[in-house]
Design a protein around this motif. Structure first.
Motif, PDB file in Angstrom:
ATOM      1  N   ILE A  77      -1.168   1.258 -11.393  1.00 14.32           N
ATOM      2  CA  ILE A  77      -1.109   2.483 -10.592  1.00 14.32           C
ATOM      3  C   ILE A  77      -1.902   3.597 -11.279  1.00 14.32           C
ATOM      4  N   ALA A  78      -1.685   3.757 -12.582  1.00 13.68           N
ATOM      5  CA  ALA A  78      -2.389   4.805 -13.323  1.00 13.68           C
ATOM      6  C   ALA A  78      -3.898   4.598 -13.260  1.00 13.68           C
ATOM      7  N   GLY A  79      -4.348   3.376 -13.413  1.00 12.92           N
ATOM      8  CA  GLY A  79      -5.783   3.086 -13.354  1.00 12.92           C
ATOM      9  C   GLY A  79      -6.369   3.373 -11.986  1.00 12.92           C
TER      10      GLY A  79
ATOM     11  N   LEU B  36      -2.342  13.603  -7.946  1.00 14.43           N
ATOM     12  CA  LEU B  36      -2.700  14.323  -9.167  1.00 14.43           C
ATOM     13  C   LEU B  36      -1.492  14.501 -10.082  1.00 14.43           C
ATOM     14  N   VAL B  37      -0.364  14.915  -9.507  1.00 12.56           N
ATOM     15  CA  VAL B  37       0.850  15.130 -10.304  1.00 12.56           C
ATOM     16  C   VAL B  37       1.364  13.802 -10.858  1.00 12.56           C
ATOM     17  N   LEU B  38       1.357  12.762 -10.045  1.00 21.29           N
ATOM     18  CA  LEU B  38       1.814  11.449 -10.510  1.00 21.29           C
ATOM     19  C   LEU B  38       0.893  10.907 -11.597  1.00 21.29           C
TER      20      LEU B  38
ATOM     21  N   LYS C 287      -9.251   6.293 -11.091  1.00 16.60           N
ATOM     22  CA  LYS C 287     -10.507   6.011 -10.381  1.00 16.60           C
ATOM     23  C   LYS C 287     -10.630   6.837  -9.110  1.00 16.60           C
ATOM     24  N   SER C 288      -9.515   7.190  -8.511  1.00 17.15           N
ATOM     25  CA  SER C 288      -9.513   7.892  -7.226  1.00 17.15           C
ATOM     26  C   SER C 288      -9.519   9.406  -7.363  1.00 17.15           C
ATOM     27  N   LEU C 289      -9.318   9.908  -8.563  1.00 13.30           N
ATOM     28  CA  LEU C 289      -9.198  11.352  -8.775  1.00 13.30           C
ATOM     29  C   LEU C 289     -10.272  11.868  -9.730  1.00 13.30           C
ATOM     30  N   PRO C 290     -11.472  12.111  -9.228  1.00 12.68           N
ATOM     31  CA  PRO C 290     -12.526  12.603 -10.130  1.00 12.68           C
ATOM     32  C   PRO C 290     -12.184  13.960 -10.735  1.00 12.68           C
ATOM     33  N   GLY C 291     -11.276  14.708 -10.106  1.00 11.69           N
ATOM     34  CA  GLY C 291     -10.906  16.025 -10.603  1.00 11.69           C
ATOM     35  C   GLY C 291     -10.173  16.005 -11.923  1.00 11.69           C
TER      36      GLY C 291
ATOM     37  N   ILE D  85       0.851  -1.183   0.000  1.00 16.12           N
ATOM     38  CA  ILE D  85       0.000   0.000   0.000  1.00 16.12           C
ATOM     39  C   ILE D  85       0.888   1.235   0.000  1.00 16.12           C
ATOM     40  N   ILE D  86       0.605   2.128  -0.925  1.00 16.08           N
ATOM     41  CA  ILE D  86       1.335   3.391  -1.034  1.00 16.08           C
ATOM     42  C   ILE D  86       0.339   4.511  -0.750  1.00 16.08           C
ATOM     43  N   LYS D  87       0.697   5.387   0.155  1.00 15.12           N
ATOM     44  CA  LYS D  87      -0.174   6.514   0.482  1.00 15.12           C
ATOM     45  C   LYS D  87       0.403   7.784  -0.131  1.00 15.12           C
ATOM     46  N   LEU D  88      -0.474   8.531  -0.798  1.00 17.68           N
ATOM     47  CA  LEU D  88      -0.091   9.787  -1.435  1.00 17.68           C
ATOM     48  C   LEU D  88      -1.055  10.881  -0.994  1.00 17.68           C
ATOM     49  N   THR D  89      -0.570  12.092  -0.959  1.00 16.16           N
ATOM     50  CA  THR D  89      -1.487  13.215  -0.764  1.00 16.16           C
ATOM     51  C   THR D  89      -2.261  13.401  -2.065  1.00 16.16           C
ATOM     52  N   SER D  90      -3.319  14.181  -2.015  1.00 13.11           N
ATOM     53  CA  SER D  90      -4.078  14.410  -3.251  1.00 13.11           C
ATOM     54  C   SER D  90      -3.230  15.157  -4.278  1.00 13.11           C
ATOM     55  N   ASP D  91      -2.372  16.067  -3.822  1.00  8.71           N
ATOM     56  CA  ASP D  91      -1.480  16.760  -4.754  1.00  8.71           C
ATOM     57  C   ASP D  91      -0.509  15.781  -5.397  1.00  8.71           C
TER      58      ASP D  91
END
Length: 89
Positions: free
Chosen positions: A46-48, A16-18, A52-56, A7-13
């Protein structure tokens, strides 16, 4: 131990950048950079997951959101200079 999930945890920023960078990598012929075809499977996963996690990423103001996230993630050059100045005193 059999293939435990990682499990990798990322901030929303960070996410989004990744996500944007991975999209660019997937759409570009970078076979010279990614020499082992096995690398593409986890990159696509990871991209998929990010998509799915970034509706923005489908928002009309996506470019502005992306640039704001990039700006927040970039090191602040003024902070670096004041940190260095503070160590000299």
């Amino acid at each position: 131990m059999e293939n435990p999930e990682i499990i990798i945890k990322l901030t929303s920023d960070e996410a989004l950048v990744l996500s944007d960078w991975l999209e660019q990598v997937q759409m570009t012929d970078l076979s010279h950079l990614v020499g082992d075809a096995a690398v593409w499977a986890p990159l696509h996963r990871i991209a998929g997951t990010l998509d799915k996690s970034l509706p923005g990423i489908f928002a009309a103001d996506y470019a502005e959101r992306l640039e704001a996230a990039r700006s927040r993630l970039r090191p602040d050059l003024d902070d670096s200079a004041s940190d260095e100045e503070g160590t000299d005193t």
